[in-house]
Design a protein around this motif. Structure first.
Motif, PDB file in Angstrom:
ATOM      1  N   ASP A 115       2.174   1.784  -3.249  1.00 40.51           N
ATOM      2  CA  ASP A 115       1.735   2.149  -4.262  1.00 40.51           C
ATOM      3  C   ASP A 115       1.473   3.109  -3.595  1.00 40.51           C
ATOM      4  N   ASP A 116       0.899   3.987  -3.150  1.00 44.02           N
ATOM      5  CA  ASP A 116       0.506   5.228  -3.067  1.00 44.02           C
ATOM      6  C   ASP A 116       1.828   6.204  -3.032  1.00 44.02           C
ATOM      7  N   LEU A 117       2.494   5.980  -3.023  1.00 44.10           N
ATOM      8  CA  LEU A 117       4.201   6.662  -3.113  1.00 44.10           C
ATOM      9  C   LEU A 117       4.534   6.947  -4.851  1.00 44.10           C
ATOM     10  N   ALA A 176       2.192   6.011  -7.349  1.00 50.28           N
ATOM     11  CA  ALA A 176       0.637   7.338  -7.336  1.00 50.28           C
ATOM     12  C   ALA A 176       1.288   8.477  -7.692  1.00 50.28           C
ATOM     13  N   GLU A 177       2.084   8.794  -6.578  1.00 51.14           N
ATOM     14  CA  GLU A 177       2.596  10.386  -6.830  1.00 51.14           C
ATOM     15  C   GLU A 177       3.411  10.646  -7.676  1.00 51.14           C
ATOM     16  N   GLU A 213       0.642  -1.590   0.050  1.00 53.19           N
ATOM     17  CA  GLU A 213       0.060  -0.096   0.208  1.00 53.19           C
ATOM     18  C   GLU A 213       0.969   1.199   0.389  1.00 53.19           C
ATOM     19  N   ARG A 214       1.792   1.197   0.992  1.00 51.82           N
ATOM     20  CA  ARG A 214       2.964   2.580   0.989  1.00 51.82           C
ATOM     21  C   ARG A 214       3.748   2.686  -0.145  1.00 51.82           C
TER      22      ARG A 214
END
Length: 125
Positions: A113-115, A117-118, A110-111
């Motif tokens: 994916d978030d990074l 995506a940014e 999840e971490r």
């Protein structure tokens, strides 16, 4: 006479087969010209279980995103970071003393994916 009747009886099936063939052609997805920046699968000898290898893959993705944050470059760092570097960074991401589950792989994924995506949003411009 028999062959003519058989030919006439088979015509609907031939037409159906031809229409099915053309519909399969239209279902084909176009290939993407651009090569995606995607994390490689970890080698099997990296860790005993797929769970741990998946944790290392998520760590690789996090490290690549952090490299983007440091440099601001939109290059694909996933191919640059070596698995040895990921193994060295592993203890930093460890969340348990359990040797079978040293990482919380879902949290790491999840971490990452978030990074990423940014990164993708910033690099899309």
């Amino acid at each position: 006479m028999f062959l003519t009747g058989l030919t006439i009886a088979c015509l609907p099936f031939v037409a159906a087969a031809q229409s099915t063939h053309s519909s399969f052609e239209t279902m084909a997805q176009p290939t993407d010209e651009k090569v995606a920046c995607k994390a490689p699968k970890p080698p099997k000898d990296l860790a005993e279980t797929a769970y741990i290898r998946n944790g290392y893959r998520a760590i690789l993705r996090i490290m690549a995103a952090e490299k983007w944050q440091e440099t601001g470059s939109c290059d694909c760092f996933l191919a640059v970071i070596k698995w040895e570097e990921v193994l060295e960074a592993g203890p930093t991401f460890q969340s348990s003393d359990d040797p079978k589950r040293p990482f919380d792989t879902s949290v790491l994924r999840e971490r990452a994916d978030d990074l990423l995506a940014e990164r993708d949003a910033a690099c899309a411009n």
